[in-house]
Design a protein around this motif. Structure first.
Motif, PDB file in Angstrom:
ATOM      1  N   UNK A 115     141.294 -39.352  28.154  1.00 49.26           N
ATOM      2  CA  UNK A 115     140.466 -38.047  28.046  1.00 49.26           C
ATOM      3  C   UNK A 115     139.071 -38.102  28.075  1.00 49.26           C
ATOM      4  N   UNK A 116     138.549 -39.419  27.878  1.00 58.75           N
ATOM      5  CA  UNK A 116     137.247 -39.623  27.736  1.00 58.75           C
ATOM      6  C   UNK A 116     136.629 -39.706  29.129  1.00 58.75           C
TER       7      UNK A 116
ATOM      8  N   UNK B 242     136.203 -32.893  34.840  1.00 57.73           N
ATOM      9  CA  UNK B 242     137.515 -32.183  34.858  1.00 57.73           C
ATOM     10  C   UNK B 242     137.615 -31.224  36.103  1.00 57.73           C
TER      11      UNK B 242
ATOM     12  N   UNK C 277     131.012 -43.632  22.965  1.00 55.95           N
ATOM     13  CA  UNK C 277     131.194 -42.320  21.994  1.00 55.95           C
ATOM     14  C   UNK C 277     130.171 -41.662  22.034  1.00 55.95           C
ATOM     15  N   UNK C 278     128.813 -41.941  22.015  1.00 60.56           N
ATOM     16  CA  UNK C 278     127.692 -41.132  21.854  1.00 60.56           C
ATOM     17  C   UNK C 278     127.523 -40.394  23.159  1.00 60.56           C
TER      18      UNK C 278
ATOM     19  N   UNK D  30     129.819 -39.414  25.372  1.00 62.63           N
ATOM     20  CA  UNK D  30     130.890 -38.647  25.568  1.00 62.63           C
ATOM     21  C   UNK D  30     130.637 -37.271  24.571  1.00 62.63           C
ATOM     22  N   UNK D  31     129.901 -37.340  23.134  1.00 59.40           N
ATOM     23  CA  UNK D  31     129.557 -36.328  22.640  1.00 59.40           C
ATOM     24  C   UNK D  31     128.359 -35.478  23.203  1.00 59.40           C
TER      25      UNK D  31
ATOM     26  N   UNK E 131     129.979 -33.709  26.380  1.00 65.87           N
ATOM     27  CA  UNK E 131     130.523 -32.516  26.055  1.00 65.87           C
ATOM     28  C   UNK E 131     129.792 -31.477  25.647  1.00 65.87           C
ATOM     29  N   UNK E 132     128.740 -31.584  24.853  1.00 66.19           N
ATOM     30  CA  UNK E 132     127.689 -30.714  24.347  1.00 66.19           C
ATOM     31  C   UNK E 132     126.772 -30.004  25.470  1.00 66.19           C
ATOM     32  N   UNK E 133     126.257 -30.956  26.267  1.00 63.53           N
ATOM     33  CA  UNK E 133     125.137 -30.591  27.058  1.00 63.53           C
ATOM     34  C   UNK E 133     125.530 -30.538  28.580  1.00 63.53           C
TER      35      UNK E 133
ATOM     36  N   UNK F  44     128.957 -30.017  30.059  1.00 59.86           N
ATOM     37  CA  UNK F  44     130.292 -29.734  30.025  1.00 59.86           C
ATOM     38  C   UNK F  44     131.064 -30.308  31.322  1.00 59.86           C
TER      39      UNK F  44
ATOM     40  N   UNK G 295     133.753 -23.740  31.464  1.00 61.80           N
ATOM     41  CA  UNK G 295     134.161 -24.249  30.381  1.00 61.80           C
ATOM     42  C   UNK G 295     133.692 -23.391  29.244  1.00 61.80           C
TER      43      UNK G 295
END
Lengths: 339, 286
Positions: free
Chosen positions: A253-254, A261, A294-295, A297-298, A301-303, A305, A332
């Protein structure tokens, strides 16, 4: 057919790069690269399901693991009434995940089906179940998994073990599977899937059986993920419970989200890039690597997508006339909670 | 024997409920699936650990945990969650990413090894025939207290009234002058604080390590989805079903069978009534 559109020029460049890389890579790096190919194919199968049909799977390793276990068990001749051998293993590694995906698709989507978060949690729970079963079932090797799966033998007397032939064989199969997914993406059916992602109810009103379409997408995606699992076994000759569980499901997923995607090849590159960075940076960064990943990825996702790879790619492709950008853009922003 | 089994089952049910409470608040009100809830739970346990190491003692740690984790919740809401409220699926991804970051941060700060926290009292209650660790009873009482507090907050306070208005109709509530932005922020912080409190209060009966959040997260999620995420009664029903069946099957058959059966049954229930069992039962009564 005057000239290739910009999207395909990059596809072609990627294919050429993967074809030529063995000329400069050492055997060790080549083995790594062929491992990344299987992960890349897994990421592309998830991108097909998620980026086209809008079905977020939190348990995609389920299909990868099913393919890997099917390949191993059939190659070792441990499945009753199923012929032992490499080709029969490969066939089963396609059929079994596809069958499971088909049944799941029917169960999850028909009628007033599950979607969004509910679907994500259910698929996550399924991956947990699969990992739990694989760990405690002696027939599939329990906690240790299955070791010493025979090498892939396309015909009697030949075994694929040398890194270079193995790499090209894996690349060929991966390439064919990617072409299949890309062809479906560009077909009329792919358009219907994107319509479902955009607005499922409206697509249903125009006369499409959206549940059946999503189930078919899940079947195809599960089959390709199973193929990727089989390729993993062909390369390493073993399978173990982590390959079917929650951990790999979230990893893929990451990769897919980081790559992007909405483009299959972007997810593929995402998987390759993350795995490559991981193997080259993790010694240097140590425990900081998962934190950084992880950072990132976040942040993505936020900025961003659409993904780190797909975003510039889609923009560049949209600037040329060869392609209608709106048709390929993932949207998205369209999964509102009803408020 | 049977009484002991029932107490164990009740303990597990109330533990799930304690963890699920924060989840259901955040999901029910903000439609955010908080995958980082398990890691907020983890942070609560480590806050207690640090407080004990600083010599503040157990009870101060137990009080500090919800405050610290609630503050972290506020921070996460302001930095990340607030930007993606309108993208439903992305909230799952972003909170999942946060869970990776928090877990790895804890590994870096405290190391991957597991630690133990001594319960503040270790005597057993009861007589010859039946005795039970007093601390486990304390956890059950705390879980009930948290449920009562949340009910009270939602039903008896102005904050709760506004919160319920937002759940019923967000844009209308906003038109009536309710600051939904502020409400979201404090709802998320409250959910995080509950997770932190749950982590701290349960730390003495668990091994405190960076993976501890995951174990309760999945049962808690399944509990709120099977029971129904729209109201607290659903979470209670779900926790009762999941926790009860899990303990009983684990004792009668095996822990593995219990996990498999509970997961599979929960999937079927979620599929067949996505609004939750509580909604279905409620409809039947009317």
């Amino acid at each position: 057919m005057a000239r290739l559109c910009r999207l395909d020029r990059i596809h072609l460049a990627l294919a050429l790069l993967l074809l030529l890389l063995p000329l400069v890579l050492s055997d060790w790096h080549l083995t790594q690269l062929s491992q990344f190919l299987t992960y890349g194919l897994l990421a592309a199968s998830l991108a097909f399901l998620w980026g086209q049909a809008g079905v977020l799977s939190f348990g995609h390793a389920l299909f990868f693991g099913l393919g890997a276990y099917a390949m191993s068990l059939a190659s070792m001749g441990r499945i009753p009434f199923w012929p032992a051998g490499s080709w029969s293993g490969l066939l089963l590694a396609l059929l079994l995940p596809a069958l499971v995906a088909r049944l799941l698709g029917w169960f999850l989507f028909h009628g007033q089906g599950l979607r969004g978060a509910y679907l994500g949690i259910v698929l996550l729970a399924l991956a947990l179940i699969a990992e739990r079963v694989a760990t405690s079932w002696a027939y599939v090797g329990g906690m240790n998994g299955l070791m010493n799966v025979p090498a892939f033998s396309p015909w009697p007397g030949l075994e694929l073990v040398e890194p270079r032939p193995l790499y090209y064989a894996l690349l060929l199969v991966t390439g064919l599977a990617m072409l299949l997914l890309e062809a479906v993406t560009r077909s009329r059916f792919g358009l219907v899937l994107r319509a479902i992602q955009e607005d499922e109810r409206r697509t249903a009103f125009t006369g499409f059986d959206t549940a059946a379409c999503k189930a078919t997408a899940l079947t195809l995606s599960g089959m390709v993920a199973g193929l990727a699992g089989a390729l993993f076994v062909i390369q390493f000759g073993f399978v173990s419970p982590p390959l079917i569980g929650f951990g790999l499901s979230t990893e893929v997923l990451v990769w897919t989200a980081l790559g992007g995607r909405s483009l299959l090849a972007a997810a593929f590159i995402g998987a390759l890039a993350v795995r490559w960075l991981e193997s080259s940076l993790s010694e240097w960064l140590g425990a900081f690597w998962p934190l950084a990943l992880g950072l990132l990825f976040v942040l993505v996702v936020v900025l961003l997508p659409r993904g780190l790879v797909a975003e510039p790619w889609l923009r560049w492709a949209a600037r040329a006339n060869g392609l209608d950008p709106a048709a390929r853009e993932g949207k998205p922003g369209d999964h509102h909670a009803e408020d | 024997m049977t009484a002991l089994l029932l107490l164990d089952a009740l303990g597990f049910v109330l533990a799930i409920l304690l963890v699920a409470m924060g989840l259901v608040i955040v999901f029910g009100m903000m439609r955010v699936i908080n995958m980082a809830h398990g890691e907020l739970f983890l942070l609560g346990a480590y806050t207690l650990l640090v407080a004990e190491q600083l010599g503040l003692g157990f009870w101060a740690g137990l009080l500090l945990a919800p405050l610290v984790v609630g503050a972290i919740g506020l921070l996460l809401e302001a930095l990340v969650i607030r930007h993606i409220y309108h993208r439903f699926l992305d909230t799952i991804l972003a909170t999942f990413g946060l869970s990776l970051v928090i877990k790895q941060g804890v590994v870096l700060l405290f190391g991957p090894e597991s630690r133990t926290v001594e319960p503040p009292f270790s005597f057993r209650l009861g007589g010859e025939a039946l005795s039970y660790p007093a601390y486990r009873l304390f956890i059950m009482a705390m879980s009930l207290a948290v449920v009562w507090l949340t009910f009270h907050l939602l039903r008896r306070t102005r904050f709760g009234l506004m919160a319920r208005a937002v759940v019923a109709n967000r844009s209308m509530a906003s038109c009536l002058g309710i600051d939904t932005r502020r409400l979201d922020r404090w709802t998320f912080a409250y959910g995080a604080a509950l997770a932190g409190f749950a982590g701290a209060v349960m730390a003495p009966i668990m091994s405190v390590d960076p993976q501890m959040g995951m174990g309760f997260l999945v049962p808690a999620f399944l509990a709120i989805l099977t029971g129904g995420a729209q109201h607290l009664a659903g979470a209670m029903l779900g926790a009762g079903l999941i926790g009860g069946t899990d303990t009983l099957i684990a004792r009668l058959v095996s822990p593995v069978a219990a996990q498999l059966i509970v997961l599979a049954a929960a999937i079927v229930v979620i599929r067949l009534c996505p609004d939750g069992l509580a909604a279905r039962l409620g409809r039947g009564r009317r």
